[in-house]
Scaffold this motif. Structure first.
Motif, PDB file in Angstrom:
ATOM      1  N   ILE A  38       0.835  -1.198   0.000  1.00 36.72           N
ATOM      2  CA  ILE A  38       0.000   0.000   0.000  1.00 36.72           C
ATOM      3  C   ILE A  38       0.874   1.253   0.000  1.00 36.72           C
ATOM      4  O   ILE A  38       0.626   2.211  -0.747  1.00 36.72           O
ATOM      5  N   ALA A  39       1.915   1.243   0.846  1.00 35.39           N
ATOM      6  CA  ALA A  39       2.780   2.421   0.977  1.00 35.39           C
ATOM      7  C   ALA A  39       3.490   2.756  -0.337  1.00 35.39           C
ATOM      8  O   ALA A  39       3.578   3.924  -0.732  1.00 35.39           O
ATOM      9  N   THR A  40       4.002   1.739  -1.019  1.00 27.79           N
ATOM     10  CA  THR A  40       4.678   2.020  -2.289  1.00 27.79           C
ATOM     11  C   THR A  40       3.682   2.423  -3.366  1.00 27.79           C
ATOM     12  O   THR A  40       3.996   3.221  -4.250  1.00 27.79           O
ATOM     13  N   TYR A  41       2.461   1.903  -3.287  1.00 28.23           N
ATOM     14  CA  TYR A  41       1.433   2.274  -4.266  1.00 28.23           C
ATOM     15  C   TYR A  41       1.099   3.765  -4.169  1.00 28.23           C
ATOM     16  O   TYR A  41       0.860   4.423  -5.189  1.00 28.23           O
ATOM     17  N   GLY A  80       3.161   6.010  -3.076  1.00 30.59           N
ATOM     18  CA  GLY A  80       4.367   6.810  -3.270  1.00 30.59           C
ATOM     19  C   GLY A  80       5.175   7.131  -2.037  1.00 30.59           C
ATOM     20  O   GLY A  80       5.898   8.134  -2.009  1.00 30.59           O
ATOM     21  N   ALA A  81       5.064   6.309  -0.988  1.00 31.98           N
ATOM     22  CA  ALA A  81       5.880   6.554   0.201  1.00 31.98           C
ATOM     23  C   ALA A  81       7.363   6.419  -0.127  1.00 31.98           C
ATOM     24  O   ALA A  81       8.205   7.147   0.390  1.00 31.98           O
ATOM     25  N   TRP A  82       7.701   5.456  -0.972  1.00 37.13           N
ATOM     26  CA  TRP A  82       9.039   5.280  -1.523  1.00 37.13           C
ATOM     27  C   TRP A  82       8.895   4.403  -2.758  1.00 37.13           C
ATOM     28  O   TRP A  82       7.797   3.983  -3.110  1.00 37.13           O
ATOM     29  N   ARG A  83      10.005   4.115  -3.441  1.00 35.25           N
ATOM     30  CA  ARG A  83       9.946   3.311  -4.658  1.00 35.25           C
ATOM     31  C   ARG A  83      11.090   2.304  -4.680  1.00 35.25           C
ATOM     32  O   ARG A  83      12.232   2.641  -4.387  1.00 35.25           O
ATOM     33  N   TYR A  84      10.747   1.058  -5.005  1.00 32.38           N
ATOM     34  CA  TYR A  84      11.772   0.070  -5.314  1.00 32.38           C
ATOM     35  C   TYR A  84      12.193   0.261  -6.772  1.00 32.38           C
ATOM     36  O   TYR A  84      11.432   0.839  -7.568  1.00 32.38           O
ATOM     37  N   PRO A  85      13.390  -0.195  -7.131  1.00 32.48           N
ATOM     38  CA  PRO A  85      13.842  -0.011  -8.523  1.00 32.48           C
ATOM     39  C   PRO A  85      12.850  -0.525  -9.561  1.00 32.48           C
ATOM     40  O   PRO A  85      12.652   0.111 -10.602  1.00 32.48           O
ATOM     41  N   HIS A  86      12.200  -1.666  -9.302  1.00 30.86           N
ATOM     42  CA  HIS A  86      11.272  -2.221 -10.286  1.00 30.86           C
ATOM     43  C   HIS A  86       9.947  -1.462 -10.350  1.00 30.86           C
ATOM     44  O   HIS A  86       9.096  -1.765 -11.184  1.00 30.86           O
ATOM     45  N   GLN A  87       9.791  -0.442  -9.465  1.00 29.16           N
ATOM     46  CA  GLN A  87       8.555   0.336  -9.453  1.00 29.16           C
ATOM     47  C   GLN A  87       8.731   1.742 -10.027  1.00 29.16           C
ATOM     48  O   GLN A  87       7.779   2.523 -10.027  1.00 29.16           O
ATOM     49  N   MET A  88       9.929   2.041 -10.512  1.00 26.47           N
ATOM     50  CA  MET A  88      10.216   3.403 -10.941  1.00 26.47           C
ATOM     51  C   MET A  88       9.392   3.821 -12.156  1.00 26.47           C
ATOM     52  O   MET A  88       9.124   5.002 -12.364  1.00 26.47           O
ATOM     53  N   HIS A  89       8.994   2.874 -13.000  1.00 25.99           N
ATOM     54  CA  HIS A  89       8.237   3.209 -14.210  1.00 25.99           C
ATOM     55  C   HIS A  89       6.783   2.740 -14.115  1.00 25.99           C
ATOM     56  O   HIS A  89       6.125   2.500 -15.123  1.00 25.99           O
ATOM     57  N   GLY A  90       6.297   2.627 -12.909  1.00 31.76           N
ATOM     58  CA  GLY A  90       4.926   2.179 -12.689  1.00 31.76           C
ATOM     59  C   GLY A  90       4.884   1.192 -11.544  1.00 31.76           C
ATOM     60  O   GLY A  90       5.798   0.363 -11.394  1.00 31.76           O
ATOM     61  N   TRP A  91       3.839   1.276 -10.729  1.00 33.17           N
ATOM     62  CA  TRP A  91       3.788   0.441  -9.539  1.00 33.17           C
ATOM     63  C   TRP A  91       3.638  -1.033  -9.893  1.00 33.17           C
ATOM     64  O   TRP A  91       2.880  -1.409 -10.804  1.00 33.17           O
ATOM     65  N   GLN A  92       4.385  -1.855  -9.167  1.00 32.15           N
ATOM     66  CA  GLN A  92       4.253  -3.309  -9.228  1.00 32.15           C
ATOM     67  C   GLN A  92       4.290  -3.841  -7.802  1.00 32.15           C
ATOM     68  O   GLN A  92       4.850  -3.190  -6.910  1.00 32.15           O
ATOM     69  N   PRO A  93       3.713  -5.016  -7.546  1.00 31.31           N
ATOM     70  CA  PRO A  93       3.701  -5.540  -6.178  1.00 31.31           C
ATOM     71  C   PRO A  93       5.108  -5.713  -5.612  1.00 31.31           C
ATOM     72  O   PRO A  93       6.062  -5.972  -6.336  1.00 31.31           O
ATOM     73  N   VAL A  94       5.193  -5.544  -4.301  1.00 29.06           N
ATOM     74  CA  VAL A  94       6.460  -5.778  -3.603  1.00 29.06           C
ATOM     75  C   VAL A  94       6.730  -7.277  -3.606  1.00 29.06           C
ATOM     76  O   VAL A  94       5.820  -8.070  -3.330  1.00 29.06           O
ATOM     77  N   PRO A  95       7.948  -7.707  -3.939  1.00 24.24           N
ATOM     78  CA  PRO A  95       8.247  -9.149  -3.987  1.00 24.24           C
ATOM     79  C   PRO A  95       7.867  -9.850  -2.680  1.00 24.24           C
ATOM     80  O   PRO A  95       8.034  -9.298  -1.592  1.00 24.24           O
ATOM     81  N   VAL A  96       7.370 -11.056  -2.805  1.00 22.23           N
ATOM     82  CA  VAL A  96       6.865 -11.780  -1.642  1.00 22.23           C
ATOM     83  C   VAL A  96       7.974 -12.102  -0.651  1.00 22.23           C
ATOM     84  O   VAL A  96       7.706 -12.298   0.551  1.00 22.23           O
ATOM     85  N   GLU A  97       9.238 -12.141  -1.107  1.00 19.69           N
ATOM     86  CA  GLU A  97      10.316 -12.419  -0.154  1.00 19.69           C
ATOM     87  C   GLU A  97      10.469 -11.324   0.899  1.00 19.69           C
ATOM     88  O   GLU A  97      11.078 -11.546   1.950  1.00 19.69           O
ATOM     89  N   LYS A  98       9.914 -10.130   0.619  1.00 22.08           N
ATOM     90  CA  LYS A  98       9.957  -9.062   1.614  1.00 22.08           C
ATOM     91  C   LYS A  98       9.119  -9.420   2.843  1.00 22.08           C
ATOM     92  O   LYS A  98       9.356  -8.894   3.928  1.00 22.08           O
ATOM     93  N   PHE A  99       8.149 -10.306   2.666  1.00 20.78           N
ATOM     94  CA  PHE A  99       7.374 -10.807   3.801  1.00 20.78           C
ATOM     95  C   PHE A  99       8.305 -11.456   4.818  1.00 20.78           C
ATOM     96  O   PHE A  99       8.235 -11.191   6.025  1.00 20.78           O
ATOM     97  N   GLY A 100       9.214 -12.309   4.334  1.00 27.32           N
ATOM     98  CA  GLY A 100      10.169 -12.954   5.232  1.00 27.32           C
ATOM     99  C   GLY A 100      11.100 -11.959   5.883  1.00 27.32           C
ATOM    100  O   GLY A 100      11.451 -12.090   7.068  1.00 27.32           O
ATOM    101  N   ALA A 101      11.515 -10.941   5.113  1.00 31.29           N
ATOM    102  CA  ALA A 101      12.406  -9.920   5.671  1.00 31.29           C
ATOM    103  C   ALA A 101      11.727  -9.177   6.815  1.00 31.29           C
ATOM    104  O   ALA A 101      12.332  -8.933   7.866  1.00 31.29           O
ATOM    105  N   TRP A 102      10.454  -8.825   6.634  1.00 37.15           N
ATOM    106  CA  TRP A 102       9.732  -8.133   7.697  1.00 37.15           C
ATOM    107  C   TRP A 102       9.522  -9.039   8.911  1.00 37.15           C
ATOM    108  O   TRP A 102       9.603  -8.582  10.060  1.00 37.15           O
ATOM    109  N   ALA A 103       9.251 -10.319   8.673  1.00 35.76           N
ATOM    110  CA  ALA A 103       9.053 -11.247   9.785  1.00 35.76           C
ATOM    111  C   ALA A 103      10.301 -11.316  10.660  1.00 35.76           C
ATOM    112  O   ALA A 103      10.210 -11.463  11.885  1.00 35.76           O
TER     113      ALA A 103
END
Length: 268
Positions: free
Chosen positions: A215-218, A220-243
């Protein structure tokens, strides 16, 4: 309930408890919801002469003052939130410098590519843990503070060091499960006391943080490199990183908990 089958009563009670739990969780997330709502609103309002990131910094500070003034946060909560903010900013400075993500918009209160408001995203997590601890009357049972803190610190360091050294997050995940084996979180919903493995709580919070990050990246709170030219979902591996990363906040909050009359029980 006379004349009502027991199974119906049990189902009704379960729904009641789920609704109570959802209500308490919503109250626990109040700071995070307000912060994300402000980020979303700032993305759609007409462009102002003040940079959006700077407005969000002021908004985050006002939220902190309002929550403290209304008694929704204690002085201890605010101190923990401030520490989370600083830890988050340090994290952001390293990650942004390495190109993991970026804050592309200009701002006055921006250092090394990181707007100072960025720390509030981590402060919101600190607020959630503090409020959930109090509202659910949390208690950690058979908690091992020093081993858990050591692994949590290693988790935090690994998020930096893996850019130069081998990434050992899976090793740390196993260690985190090991040091929290047998540790449970006791919490209250209504008049009922429940228990959950601490490691499971890390996973559940991590999952919802991953959803919040989408939601935050959608908005515009910040941008991942793959979102610079349009929003895309955050990779699911970030779930593990947050856990993994949520363990740092829980360790910080657990370290300052003491028995309080009427709630907020300490660890034991």
């Amino acid at each position: 309930m006379p004349g009502v089958p027991g199974g119906v009563v049990s189902a009704f009670s379960l729904v009641q408890q789920l609704l109570r739990f959802a209500r308490l969780q919503t109250r626990s997330c109040a700071f995070a919801v307000a912060l994300l709502s402000g980020v979303a609103a700032s993305a759609v309002v007409p462009r102002l002469p003040v940079a959006r990131y700077d407005l969000l910094l002021v908004y985050g500070l006002l939220l902190t003052v309002v929550f403290r003034w209304c008694g929704w946060e204690t002085g201890r909560d605010v101190a923990i939130i401030a520490v989370c903010h600083v830890i988050g900013l340090a994290f952001e400075l390293v990650k942004v410098s390495l190109g993991s993500w970026s804050y592309p918009e200009p701002a006055v209160f921006k250092f090394a590519g990181v707007p100072l408001y960025g720390g509030f995203l981590y402060a919101a997590l600190g607020s959630y843990v503090c409020r959930a601890w109090r509202l659910h009357d949390l208690e950690l049972v058979r908690y091992r503070p020093w081993p858990t803190a050591a692994v949590a610190a290693a988790v935090y360091v690994n998020f930096f060091s893996h850019h130069w050294l081998p990434d050992i997050r899976w090793v740390l995940a196993v260690l985190l499960v090991a040091v929290t084996a047998g540790t449970s979180v006791r919490f209250t919903v209504g008049s009922v006391r429940y228990r959950m493995p601490l490691a499971l709580s890390f996973a559940l919070i991590g999952f919802f943080l991953w959803l919040a990050e989408n939601i935050a990246t959608y908005v515009g709170a910040w941008r991942y490199p793959h979102q610079m030219h349009g929003w895309q979902p955050v990779p699911v591996e970030k779930f593990g990183a947050w856990a993994l990363l949520v363990s740092v906040t829980v360790v910080l909050v657990a370290a300052v908990q003491r028995p309080l009359p009427g709630g907020g029980r300490a660890v034991r």
